[in-house]
Design a protein around this motif. Structure first.
Motif, short mmCIF file in Angstrom:
data_model
loop_
_atom_site.label_atom_id
_atom_site.label_comp_id
_atom_site.label_asym_id
_atom_site.label_seq_id
_atom_site.Cartn_x
_atom_site.Cartn_y
_atom_site.Cartn_z
N ASN B 62 5.26 6.16 3.67
CA ASN B 62 4.60 5.35 2.98
C ASN B 62 4.98 3.80 2.79
O ASN B 62 6.14 3.54 2.52
N PRO B 63 4.17 2.96 3.36
CA PRO B 63 4.44 1.43 3.24
C PRO B 63 4.17 0.78 1.99
O PRO B 63 3.28 0.95 1.54
N ILE B 64 5.15 -0.09 1.92
CA ILE B 64 5.26 -1.01 0.82
C ILE B 64 5.32 -2.43 1.07
O ILE B 64 6.20 -2.71 1.86
N VAL B 65 4.47 -3.31 0.84
CA VAL B 65 4.48 -4.59 1.35
C VAL B 65 4.58 -5.76 0.20
O VAL B 65 4.07 -5.32 -0.84
N VAL B 69 6.95 -7.02 -4.84
CA VAL B 69 6.33 -5.58 -4.93
C VAL B 69 7.35 -4.62 -4.39
O VAL B 69 7.63 -3.56 -5.08
N GLU B 72 10.42 -4.23 -6.99
CA GLU B 72 10.17 -3.47 -8.10
C GLU B 72 10.04 -1.97 -7.70
O GLU B 72 10.51 -1.11 -8.43
N TYR B 73 9.63 -1.80 -6.65
CA TYR B 73 9.47 -0.39 -6.04
C TYR B 73 10.77 0.33 -6.01
O TYR B 73 11.06 1.42 -6.37
N GLU B 76 12.43 0.76 -9.22
CA GLU B 76 11.93 2.04 -9.90
C GLU B 76 12.23 3.44 -9.28
O GLU B 76 12.16 4.55 -9.88
#
Lengths: 229, 221
Positions: B62-65, B69, B72-73, B76
């Motif tokens: 799963n990509p997070i960019v 952001v 924070e990811y 968490e």
């Protein structure tokens, strides 16, 4: 909490203020609202509470001031944790919601601003094209985030609904001003229906401004800014 | 299923280094993929089709960019080292400063250094004003995060290292000890931290890179 413990400095025309108010409504927080007539002058309290940006919204909770609409919304979500959740619980869904809100604030809304302040036809056309492109992306994002439910946040209004929904009023003003359709059943079917659901939600209804009133305010703002230059 | 953490980054990018710092502080094992930004990989374009930028964190596919952001990811998802304060109000303040640094400070520094002629003068006036806000926010703290490095410090990494490299590359002065004593102290504390040190690009290489990339334009002093 005593009503005076929570105070919000805002402006009726501001979509950013609307975000904070929706969040407070979702959590059923009793708060004192102070309308800032910021085109004319800013209150002492505003200047003291937000000395760097001097902007609304400002949330003051137990004498602690904080600013930036999405930061305020997250604060409200974290403090009034017994109320309905605003941010999703899963970290990846949270990251998705934050990503799209950042996209809306950093890319999409600035194109709307560019449309309003654009002097030449070309600039205005380019701005509209960017907005349309953004809406296509958001239509797709809605499909993924909502997972078949009513809102970006699922069964209930969530962070991204708030982040985007606050601009529906300005969107309608833009459509009228440009003689165009941005949100429509043909171009953006899911968002079109979502917009209706969002606007009639109990946490949002009372905050919706009349399009003509907003348009008139926009003209006043334009006049003042042009006069200042 | 074993956890898979990939980070697409670029060695000269402060944004990509932010993510490395956070992963290291949390003790997360990850695989780093260096991107040639002049020749972006199909993977990068697949994971970040909208912005096509680094950093991109890919967690179990799963990509997070967007670096903030991602921070924070990371905070968490992995327990242990807290990147943000627990108290909601302190958190709101930390998020405020992180946003201020990216939206105002960095933007002004970029514009003042290599922006369009007409933007440069205004930006040059704003830079010391913005740095002053940060100077005041530090107060007597060792880091923006208090006793230990937090998200605001990580987001301010550009100021701690890249600004210095830029000053060296072009002989300019943005952050002086006389004007910003606390910020200067913070810079030393930050870059000398064990974890941060590991996450910084080689100074000489960065100076050379900046000279090469931005040297052609008129750089303001």
């Amino acid at each position: 909490m005593a009503k005076s413990d929570v105070k919000l400095l805002g402006a009726w025309s501001s979509p950013f203020v609307m975000r904070a108010r929706i969040a407070l409504n979702i959590k059923s927080v009793d708060y004192e609202y102070q309308e800032e007539n910021w085109l004319v002058s800013k209150s002492e309290l505003l200047l003291k509470s937000n000395p760097i940006h001097k902007k609304v919204p400002v949330l003051i909770h137990a004498d602690n001031p904080m600013c930036e609409s999405l930061i305020i919304v997250q604060y409200i979500d974290e403090v009034w944790s017994s109320g309905p959740s605003i941010l999703p619980s899963d970290p990846y869904d949270r990251a998705t919601a934050r990503f799209w809100s950042a996209y809306i604030d950093d890319k999409w809304f600035p194109s709307m601003i560019a449309f309003f302040w654009g002097q030449e036809e070309d600039a205005k056309k380019a701005a509209i094209a960017q907005m349309e492109e953004g809406l296509v992306l958001l239509e797709e994002a809605f499909g993924k985030c909502s997972k078949g439910k009513a809102f970006f946040g699922g069964d209930r209004i969530g962070f991204l609904d708030i982040a985007f929904g606050c601009f529906l009023g300005s969107l309608r003003v833009t459509e009228k001003a440009g003689g165009i359709e941005l949100l429509s059943e043909t171009k953006t079917p899911s968002l079109s229906k979502w917009a209706e659901r969002f606007s009639s939600d109990i946490a949002v209804k009372e905050l919706i401004s009349d399009t003509d009133k907003l348009a008139e305010f926009g003209k006043k703002l334009q006049a003042k800014m042009t006069a200042n230059n | 299923m074993a956890e898979e953490v990939l980070l697409f980054g670029a060695w000269a990018s402060p944004y990509s280094h932010r993510v490395e710092m956070a992963l290291k502080l949390k003790g997360v094992e990850y695989k780093y993929v260096e991107e040639d930004l002049a020749n972006k990989s199909p993977s990068l374009l697949k994971y970040n089709p909208i912005h096509k930028k680094v950093p991109v964190l890919v967690h179990n596919g799963n990509p997070i960019v967007e670096s903030q952001v991602i921070l924070e990811y990371i905070n968490e998802t992995w327990p242990g080292y807290p990147l943000l304060p627990k108290d909601p109000y302190e958190r709101a303040i930390a998020r405020f400063w992180a946003k201020f640094i990216d939206d105002k400070c960095l933007l002004a520094i970029f514009k003042a250094s290599w922006g369009e002629e007409k933007e440069r003068e205004k930006a040059a006036e704003e830079v010391p004003e913005f740095l002053n806000h940060l100077e005041n926010e530090l107060k007597e703290k060792r880091f923006f995060g208090g006793e230990s490095i937090g998200m605001v410090d990580i987001v301010a990494n550009f100021i701690s290292f890249w600004v210095g490299a830029f000053e060296e590359a072009f002989g300019s002065e943005l952050l002086t000890r006389e004007k910003f004593p606390k910020l200067t102290n913070w810079t030393h504390q930050f870059v000398n931290n064990t974890v941060v040190k590991e996450s910084l690009p080689p100074r000489d290489k960065l100076v050379a890179y900046l000279r090469n990339r931005f040297g052609g334009r008129n750089v303001s002093k």
